[in-house]
Design a protein around this motif. Structure first.
Motif, PDB file in Angstrom:
ATOM      1  N   VAL A   1    -110.457 -59.962  70.669  1.00 48.24           N
ATOM      2  CA  VAL A   1    -108.991 -59.320  70.729  1.00 48.24           C
ATOM      3  C   VAL A   1    -108.885 -58.347  69.487  1.00 48.24           C
ATOM      4  O   VAL A   1    -108.367 -57.283  69.408  1.00 48.24           O
ATOM      5  CB  VAL A   1    -108.016 -60.142  71.285  1.00 48.24           C
ATOM      6  CG1 VAL A   1    -106.713 -59.620  71.171  1.00 48.24           C
ATOM      7  CG2 VAL A   1    -108.334 -60.990  72.643  1.00 48.24           C
ATOM      8  N   LEU A   2    -108.837 -59.179  68.336  1.00 51.17           N
ATOM      9  CA  LEU A   2    -108.342 -58.437  67.269  1.00 51.17           C
ATOM     10  C   LEU A   2    -109.438 -57.321  66.724  1.00 51.17           C
ATOM     11  O   LEU A   2    -109.049 -56.115  66.143  1.00 51.17           O
ATOM     12  CB  LEU A   2    -108.467 -59.603  66.118  1.00 51.17           C
ATOM     13  CG  LEU A   2    -107.172 -60.505  66.074  1.00 51.17           C
ATOM     14  CD1 LEU A   2    -107.613 -61.669  65.014  1.00 51.17           C
ATOM     15  CD2 LEU A   2    -106.126 -59.823  66.102  1.00 51.17           C
ATOM     16  N   GLY A   3    -110.681 -57.429  67.157  1.00 50.57           N
ATOM     17  CA  GLY A   3    -111.623 -56.568  66.730  1.00 50.57           C
ATOM     18  C   GLY A   3    -111.617 -55.628  67.734  1.00 50.57           C
ATOM     19  O   GLY A   3    -111.544 -54.182  67.421  1.00 50.57           O
ATOM     20  N   GLY A   4    -111.331 -55.868  68.950  1.00 53.79           N
ATOM     21  CA  GLY A   4    -111.046 -54.698  69.926  1.00 53.79           C
ATOM     22  C   GLY A   4    -109.812 -53.783  69.761  1.00 53.79           C
ATOM     23  O   GLY A   4    -109.925 -52.517  69.898  1.00 53.79           O
ATOM     24  N   LYS A   5    -109.036 -54.230  69.167  1.00 55.08           N
ATOM     25  CA  LYS A   5    -107.520 -53.878  68.995  1.00 55.08           C
ATOM     26  C   LYS A   5    -107.861 -52.925  67.772  1.00 55.08           C
ATOM     27  O   LYS A   5    -107.323 -51.758  67.618  1.00 55.08           O
ATOM     28  CB  LYS A   5    -106.345 -54.937  68.377  1.00 55.08           C
ATOM     29  CG  LYS A   5    -105.100 -54.164  68.297  1.00 55.08           C
ATOM     30  CD  LYS A   5    -104.311 -53.592  69.559  1.00 55.08           C
ATOM     31  CE  LYS A   5    -103.266 -53.285  69.358  1.00 55.08           C
ATOM     32  NZ  LYS A   5    -102.603 -52.564  70.292  1.00 55.08           N
ATOM     33  N   SER A   6    -108.465 -53.261  66.656  1.00 51.83           N
ATOM     34  CA  SER A   6    -108.636 -52.347  65.519  1.00 51.83           C
ATOM     35  C   SER A   6    -109.619 -51.497  65.793  1.00 51.83           C
ATOM     36  O   SER A   6    -109.650 -50.323  65.379  1.00 51.83           O
ATOM     37  CB  SER A   6    -109.252 -53.032  64.483  1.00 51.83           C
ATOM     38  OG  SER A   6    -110.362 -53.626  64.622  1.00 51.83           O
ATOM     39  N   LEU A   7    -110.827 -51.643  66.715  1.00 49.58           N
ATOM     40  CA  LEU A   7    -111.787 -50.464  67.278  1.00 49.58           C
ATOM     41  C   LEU A   7    -111.007 -49.558  67.964  1.00 49.58           C
ATOM     42  O   LEU A   7    -111.185 -48.298  67.714  1.00 49.58           O
ATOM     43  CB  LEU A   7    -112.926 -51.234  67.755  1.00 49.58           C
ATOM     44  CG  LEU A   7    -113.970 -50.517  68.364  1.00 49.58           C
ATOM     45  CD1 LEU A   7    -114.786 -49.946  67.088  1.00 49.58           C
ATOM     46  CD2 LEU A   7    -114.895 -51.153  69.348  1.00 49.58           C
ATOM     47  N   ALA A   8    -109.794 -50.042  68.905  1.00 45.23           N
ATOM     48  CA  ALA A   8    -109.078 -48.994  69.662  1.00 45.23           C
ATOM     49  C   ALA A   8    -108.382 -48.176  69.059  1.00 45.23           C
ATOM     50  O   ALA A   8    -108.114 -46.961  69.426  1.00 45.23           O
ATOM     51  CB  ALA A   8    -108.410 -49.745  70.751  1.00 45.23           C
TER      52      ALA A   8
END
Length: 160
Positions: A123-130
């Motif tokens: 979730v955190l990685g996806g949020k920063s990637l987004a």
């Protein structure tokens, strides 16, 4: 005739086709319809942010499906994706084997904490990637990768 080789290739490719159908079809139409309705409501009542009152909100809640009265839709979606995505995968099979030899309570607790940590990182990685690249590029890249794996699976030789 053993079809497991072709089944494997199909399992790599079908999610890409299915997700392409969903994202290219009714979802865009539904979004346009909702935007048009919101625009019409805003023009009819300029200056209002949220229409309705507590009795309207309560009656809307009563008409929602049973589970969404107690859980938010995003909770149900995340639970379903995780539950069905993890069902029968290697980590679940490894957990079954571990529970056969060890304390089941410790295995359950370790499994829950491990899954929670992995999900948090995703979730955190996806949020920063987004914030850095668009969701369409991520979906397209994943789709291309799955198709490549499917083609590679079809072209590979079957060992007897």
């Amino acid at each position: 005739m053993d079809t497991s080789h072709y089944d494997c290739a199909f399992l790599w490719i079908w999610p890409v086709v299915f997700m392409g159908w969903i994202n290219g079809g009714w979802e865009a139409e539904e979004l346009a319809e909702v935007e048009a309705k919101l625009d019409a409501d805003w023009k009819a009542n300029p200056g209002t942010v949220k229409g309705g009152n507590k009795t309207d909100d309560d009656s809307k809640k009563e008409r929602r499906p049973f589970l969404t009265q107690f859980f938010s839709p995003i909770f149900l979606k995340a639970f379903s994706i995780t539950f069905f995505g993890e069902w029968g995968d290697k980590s679940q099979l490894a957990t079954i084997g571990l529970a056969a030899d060890e304390n089941p309570f410790g295995v359950v607790l370790g499994g829950i904490l491990g899954q929670a940590l992995c999900t948090t990182a995703a979730v955190l990685g996806g949020k920063s990637l987004a914030c850095q690249i668009s969701e369409k590029i991520v979906a397209l890249s994943g789709g291309v990768l799955f198709i490549v794996f499917g083609i590679q699976s079809l072209l590979s030789t079957v060992q007897s």
